[in-house]
Design an enzyme around this catalytic site. Structure first.
Site, PDB file in Angstrom:
ATOM      1  CG  ASP A 142      42.839  38.211  42.339  1.00 52.68           C
ATOM      2  OD1 ASP A 142      43.604  37.358  42.147  1.00 52.68           O
ATOM      3  OD2 ASP A 142      42.357  38.721  42.035  1.00 52.68           O
TER       4      ASP A 142
ATOM      5  CD  GLU B 113      42.207  37.756  44.883  1.00 49.17           C
ATOM      6  OE1 GLU B 113      42.400  38.837  45.219  1.00 49.17           O
ATOM      7  OE2 GLU B 113      40.697  37.653  44.431  1.00 49.17           O
TER       8      GLU B 113
ATOM      9  CG  ASP C 100      38.645  35.562  42.998  1.00 46.84           C
ATOM     10  OD1 ASP C 100      37.267  34.567  43.667  1.00 46.84           O
ATOM     11  OD2 ASP C 100      38.971  36.231  42.416  1.00 46.84           O
TER      12      ASP C 100
ATOM     13  CE  LYS D 134      41.776  42.040  43.461  1.00 46.41           C
ATOM     14  NZ  LYS D 134      40.989  41.342  43.332  1.00 46.41           N
TER      15      LYS D 134
ATOM     16  CB  SER E  61      40.371  45.520  42.118  1.00 43.42           C
ATOM     17  OG  SER E  61      41.439  44.335  40.934  1.00 43.42           O
TER      18      SER E  61
ATOM     19  CE  LYS F 246      36.076  37.877  43.454  1.00 42.73           C
ATOM     20  NZ  LYS F 246      36.503  37.464  42.074  1.00 42.73           N
TER      21      LYS F 246
ATOM     22  CE  LYS G   3      42.113  41.757  38.809  1.00 42.03           C
ATOM     23  NZ  LYS G   3      41.512  39.993  39.870  1.00 42.03           N
TER      24      LYS G   3
ATOM     25  N   GLY H 188      35.068  41.494  44.248  1.00 40.89           N
ATOM     26  CA  GLY H 188      34.063  42.327  43.311  1.00 40.89           C
ATOM     27  C   GLY H 188      34.013  41.825  42.146  1.00 40.89           C
TER      28      GLY H 188
HETATM   29  O1  OSB Z   1      40.002  38.453  40.445  1.00 41.12           O
HETATM   30  O2  OSB Z   1      38.994  39.052  42.172  1.00 41.12           O
HETATM   31  C1  OSB Z   1      38.971  38.771  41.108  1.00 41.12           C
HETATM   32  C2  OSB Z   1      36.938  41.569  38.400  1.00 41.12           C
HETATM   33  C3  OSB Z   1      36.209  40.088  37.271  1.00 41.12           C
HETATM   34  C4  OSB Z   1      36.654  39.255  37.551  1.00 41.12           C
HETATM   35  C5  OSB Z   1      37.195  38.643  38.974  1.00 41.12           C
HETATM   36  C6  OSB Z   1      38.038  39.388  39.512  1.00 41.12           C
HETATM   37  C7  OSB Z   1      37.727  41.053  39.251  1.00 41.12           C
HETATM   38  C8  OSB Z   1      38.699  41.890  39.891  1.00 41.12           C
HETATM   39  C9  OSB Z   1      37.978  43.258  40.758  1.00 41.12           C
HETATM   40  O3  OSB Z   1      39.429  41.964  40.671  1.00 41.12           O
HETATM   41  C10 OSB Z   1      36.977  43.489  41.340  1.00 41.12           C
HETATM   42  C11 OSB Z   1      36.254  44.664  41.367  1.00 41.12           C
HETATM   43  O4  OSB Z   1      36.815  45.696  41.909  1.00 41.12           O
HETATM   44  O5  OSB Z   1      34.650  44.221  41.121  1.00 41.12           O
HETATM   45 MG    MG Z   2      40.415  37.573  42.416  1.00 38.98          MG
END
Ligand code: OSB
Ligand code: MG
Length: 402
Positions: free
Chosen positions: A218, A243, A268, A190, A164, A292, A192, A320
């Site tokens: 995402d 996402e 999510d 992925k 991510s 998650k 953001k 994650g």
């Molecule tokens: O939206 O998936 C998410 C991290 C913190 C809160 C929300 C998210 C995330 C990540 C990181 O996208 C995922 C990771 O690498 O642990």
């Molecule tokens: Mg997410």
């Protein structure tokens, strides 16, 4: 003995008994800042719980963030609800009063399966509950000599890893960061996104990856229904999925987007348990699910979400929350189940941490390039470095005993 008698999962005298629960607060520096549509983090503030039973200890990691931005839960609130309500209830029950759910996911782990029913009197706070359940599950499986992978029904010894990638200060820095991850072997990127940071970075990363590189985005709820045309224009980039573009409660707008675009919509934040997952799928609001465990109150509910999605032929992948090795180990075991058909946000320890709290997770090489090995030792299969728990402590530990 009939199958039914075997799966009736009331705790038995052979289940361990909970003697004490400890809360440990730590702060771990990130190797680089992680920015999303809801904020920027440079340090992971985490709550760890250790459950001490008469058959040995277990550790669990709470995935709540420092601030209540991704979800209503946040780490101070989680610590408070564990200390004031959840841990005392578990210590009182000691796994002997609340009957566990009678399903096959509960069979074999009667004490862990009793945690959610015992804590159901507290509304919400799934991440806090999930940390306790994970610790109990770790202790219980260790006492049985079984790994999480074995207990969950893992079918793979290695899992495909994605990464991510946060919002970067400039496009150039984003491309540098992604290039580094590709060199490390990650199998999926992925990005953001947020309004003002979407089409341009997605186009640039697609160009970098080539047409076959796996890419998804995402938004962490940063868009509204007015943005449907813009989000639909992401179809041009061949994304695996989009996402959570809209608010947690807003299944209707996700369903509208799904109608308006070719790219699969993936929820999510909105998916709180197996029932909300099935509902969102039936409403056409999601055709892929990010699992998650913390958000769903624990690994047992996450397994039920996996099973429900699989029955409906909906692909899932493991999300994650910047976990240390404690949470990462359990996520990797989960991601080895057959319904996890897309690479997860199960990246290597080095993605976030110079030093992990357990033995580090490192990407494999050769045929295992871009994969992590599923631990096969009892429980999580990893060992918490207690020297680091002390060194990284941000508050004195809290110990509760019966
Ligand atoms: O939206 O998936 C998410 C991290 C913190 C809160 C929300 C998210 C995330 C990540 C990181 O996208 C995922 C990771 O690498 O642990
Ligand atoms: Mg997410």
């Amino acid at each position: 003995m009939t199958g039914q008698a075997q799966t009736h999962a009331a705790p038995t005298s052979s289940a361990p008994r909970i003697e004490a629960i400890e809360l440990h607060r730590i702060e771990v520096p990130l190797v680089r800042a992680f920015e999303t549509s809801f904020g920027r983090e440079t340090v992971r503030e985490a709550l760890l719980v250790r459950v001490r039973t008469d058959a040995g200890d277990g550790w669990g990691e709470c995935v709540a963030g420092r601030d209540p931005f991704y979800s209503a839960e946040y780490v101070d609130g989680a610590a408070s609800v564990v200390e004031r309500y959840l841990a005392p209830a578990l210590l009182d029950a000691r796994g002997t009063t609340a009957p566990a759910r009678d399903d096959f996911r509960s069979a074999g782990v009667p004490l862990a399966a009793s945690v959610a029913p015992t804590l159901a009197f507290v509304a919400g706070h799934r991440m806090a509950k999930g940390a306790l359940e994970a610790a109990v599950l770790d202790a219980e499986l260790r006492s049985q000599g079984r790994s999480m992978g074995e207990s969950f029904g893992a079918e793979r010894g290695w899992v495909d890893c994605g990464v991510s990638v946060g919002i970067a200060p400039t496009l150039e820095e984003l491309l540098d960061e992604v290039t580094g991850y590709l060199e490390e072997g990650y199998r999926r990127i992925k990005l953001k996104i947020k309004p003002g940071w979407d089409l341009v970075p997605v186009a640039a990363v697609r160009e970098l990856l080539g047409p076959d590189g796996l890419l998804q985005v995402d938004a962490n709820t940063a868009y509204t229904a007015d943005d449907i045309p813009l989000l639909a224009s992401l179809d041009a980039f061949g994304l695996l999925l989009i996402e959570q573009p809209f608010a947690e409660e807003d299944l209707a707008t996700h369903a509208l987007l799904a109608q308006a675009c070719e790219t699969p919509v993936c929820l999510d934040e909105s998916i709180l348990d197996a029932a909300t997952a099935v509902d969102a799928i039936e409403r056409g609001a999601t055709s892929v699910v990010n699992i998650k465990p913390g958000r769903m109150g624990g690994y047992l509910e996450a397994l039920r979400v996996h099973d429900a999605c699989r029955a409906l032929d909906v692909p899932v992948w493991c999300g994650g929350m910047l976990e240390t090795g404690v949470g990462r180990a359990a996520n990797v075991a989960l991601a080895a189940l057959p319904g996890f058909v897309l690479p997860g946000d199960t990246s290597a320890s080095s993605r976030y941490y110079a030093d992990d709290l357990t033995e580090p997770f490192a990407l494999g090489t050769g045929e295992h390039r871009g994969q992590l090995r599923v631990p096969d030792a009892p429980g999580t299969g990893v060992t918490v470095r207690e020297d680091l728990v002390r060194e990284w402590a941000s508050a004195a530990p809290v110990a509760l005993a019966r």
